[in-house]
Design a protein around this motif. Sequence first.
Motif, short mmCIF file in Angstrom:
data_model
loop_
_atom_site.label_atom_id
_atom_site.label_comp_id
_atom_site.label_asym_id
_atom_site.label_seq_id
_atom_site.Cartn_x
_atom_site.Cartn_y
_atom_site.Cartn_z
N THR A 171 11.58 -19.94 -27.44
CA THR A 171 10.70 -19.02 -26.70
C THR A 171 11.53 -18.06 -25.86
N ASN A 172 11.14 -16.78 -25.88
CA ASN A 172 11.76 -15.76 -25.03
C ASN A 172 13.29 -15.78 -25.15
N SER B 138 10.56 -13.93 -29.41
CA SER B 138 12.01 -14.00 -29.53
C SER B 138 12.51 -13.06 -30.61
N PRO C 137 9.28 -7.98 -24.74
CA PRO C 137 10.55 -8.69 -24.90
C PRO C 137 11.27 -8.44 -26.22
#
Length: 231
Positions: free
Chosen positions: A12-13, A33, A176
């Motif tokens: 994640t991220n 991601s 992101p």
Amino acid sequence: RIGNYGGVLTVTNSTIHPWGIDSDTGTLTLIASTVSGVDGVSMRDGSLTIIDSTVSTGSGIDSYGPLTVVNSTVSGNGRTGMIAGGIRAWGPATLISTTVSGNLGAADIYADQSLTAINSIVDGRCSVSEEAGVIVSNGNNIESPGNTCGFDQPGDQPSVSADDLKLGELADDGGPTRTHALAEGSVAIDRIPVEQCVDADGEPLMTDQRGDSRPETGGTMCDVGAFEVQP
């Protein structure tokens, strides 16, 4: 390089570069991601889910088990001679509100069994195995510039020119992960009735890949692909 051999792995991220993720069995989930570089994402015998993420400039996605890609971008992967540079689905696969663009090889997407697409953009080509491969449309998909995916359901738009699609380069458009923005006048804008803008569970898909509202604030229609134009 991240290896997952029989476990449950959730990323994640995160940004994985340059070697990618290699999974043998188990469960792999990629959320918000980026995987970029040589290896891409590989799952040989397990389930692979990719949500709100970008896989770019590597070997793309290679999946032998169940594959689900939601609100994600697969861009600029592969090399000459590959059966498909973006997604190689050897098992059952589903694409939802995803953008696949600019991948090298014989095609952008290869389906050895069944691949189902809904609300997605294929800026490139599809191919299937001669024995059992099939691509099924659940509607509101776009293929540009040709008609190789067999999109023939309500809301589908095959053979869309680049001038009409108006798909931007892979870039930092906020959020992101990098995405392909839709320019003003794109045929992908406001094409999906809000009740058909859903996730893998049939629940409302409230945001695009970047986390921006779907539909756009005050709107009643969603955009095709991973990017939602905002007012």
